[in-house]
Enzyme design. Structure first.
Site, short mmCIF file in Angstrom:
data_model
loop_
_atom_site.label_atom_id
_atom_site.label_comp_id
_atom_site.label_asym_id
_atom_site.label_seq_id
_atom_site.Cartn_x
_atom_site.Cartn_y
_atom_site.Cartn_z
CE LYS A 233 120.92 -33.65 -5.95
NZ LYS A 233 119.97 -33.22 -4.90
CD GLU B 9 116.10 -32.07 -1.89
OE1 GLU B 9 115.14 -31.97 -1.08
OE2 GLU B 9 117.28 -31.81 -1.58
CG ASP C 101 120.31 -28.21 -1.51
OD1 ASP C 101 120.87 -29.30 -1.27
OD2 ASP C 101 119.08 -28.04 -1.39
CB SER C 102 125.10 -30.45 0.97
OG SER C 102 125.91 -30.60 -0.17
CG ASP D 209 120.98 -29.91 -5.26
OD1 ASP D 209 120.09 -30.52 -5.87
OD2 ASP D 209 121.37 -30.21 -4.11
CD GLU E 259 120.04 -37.42 1.23
OE1 GLU E 259 119.83 -36.67 0.24
OE2 GLU E 259 120.55 -37.02 2.29
O1 KIV Z 1 123.03 -31.26 -1.71
C1 KIV Z 1 123.62 -32.35 -1.76
O2 KIV Z 1 124.80 -32.48 -1.46
C2 KIV Z 1 122.84 -33.51 -2.18
C3 KIV Z 1 123.46 -34.86 -2.00
C4 KIV Z 1 123.37 -35.24 -0.58
C5 KIV Z 1 122.85 -35.86 -2.88
O3 KIV Z 1 121.74 -33.36 -2.63
#
Ligand code: KIV
Length: 267
Positions: free
Chosen positions: A117, A119, A49-50, A88, A186
């Site tokens: 993934k 969090e 989600d970055s 994500d 992280e």
């Molecule tokens: O969203 C992302 O790129 C991430 C990484 C920083 C692990 O969660």
């Protein structure tokens, strides 16, 4: 040693820890970069989600929608990478209930993600268990969890205080117990990441947490020099901003001077 042309499945990903082979993960958000990352031989592509910040220019990850994440998962899946595709789950797409997590994670999987993934630690264990029961491979993410930056008080290192370290270890064990196949750690103290890695039988993937994890992940745009303010823990392996700017200004100058298009570009 796993063969380079073999599709990386969740099981092969886990096996790498047993074989003491470092796992290489990178983010990608579209088909061309997924192809490039895959050709470079990474083990896993995270559609992180970055993308909210590095691709869409948002301030943080709070407003990136599930719809957008799924569109980018589909774009990465079109590259048919050998690398394991992890999607994500964005903010508020899984926190409410197991039912919500199941509905939204299944859309990511239908879009082409081979794992999702999430969090969080102990507080999302029920959601993780439900996804695992439904056959969805889940990757955990502890330490600095950017979706919770408001509660954390910013993007700060986690694990410096003894109670934070204890919580991280509890979270890691609870996630492993719930069935995650790997955990991103992280921006913690490297010693804390080491303790977590030694305690778990599943692989840990560090970002900004030092060298002791079973693998590393970096944000593609940080690595390629495409972000204006990369975090201090990221390493810039190339300066694509400069290369792209030079190419585009050459194009502009050639158009302005009547050099492009040349004879070979038209009939
Ligand atoms: O969203 C992302 O790129 C991430 C990484 C920083 C692990 O969660």
């Amino acid at each position: 040693m796993l063969f380079l042309d073999e599709k990386i499945t969740m099981r092969k990903f886990i096996k790498k820890k047993e074989l003491k082979e470092k796992i290489v993960m990178i983010t990608a958000y579209d088909t061309p970069f997924a192809r490039i990352a895959d050709k470079a031989g990474v083990d896993s592509i995270l559609v992180g989600d970055s993308l909210a910040m590095v691709v869409l220019g948002m301030e943080n990850t709070i407003n990136v929608s599930l719809r957008t994440m799924i569109d980018h998962v589909k774009a990465v899946a079109r590259a048919k990478p050998r690398a394991l595709i992890v999607g994500d789950m964005p903010f508020m797409s899984y926190e409410v209930s197991s039912k919500q997590a199941l509905k939204n994670a299944s859309l990511m999987i239908k879009g082409g993600a081979e794992a999702v993934k999430l969090e969080g630690g102990e507080e999302i264990i029920e959601q993780v268990k439900s996804l695992v029961r439904a056959g969805i491979p889940v990757m955990g993410h502890i330490g600095l969890t950017p979706q919770r930056f408001l509660r954390l008080g910013g993007y700060r290192m986690i694990g410096k205080k003894p109670f934070e370290e204890e919580q991280l270890l509890r979270d890691a064990e609870a996630l492993q117990e719930a069935g995650v196949f790997s955990i991103v750690v992280e921006y913690t103290l490297s010693e804390v990441a080491r303790k977590i890695t030694e305690k778990l039988s599943i692989p840990t993937i560090c970002i900004g947490s030092g060298p002791y994890c079973d693998g590393q992940v970096l944000v593609l745009h940080d690595l390629l020099g495409l972000t204006e303010k990369p975090p201090s823990f990221a390493k810039k392996y190339a300066d694509l901003s400069k290369i792209a700017e030079e190419a585009i200004s050459k194009y502009a100058s050639e158009v302005r001077n009547g050099i492009f298009p040349g004879k070979e570009h038209y009939t």
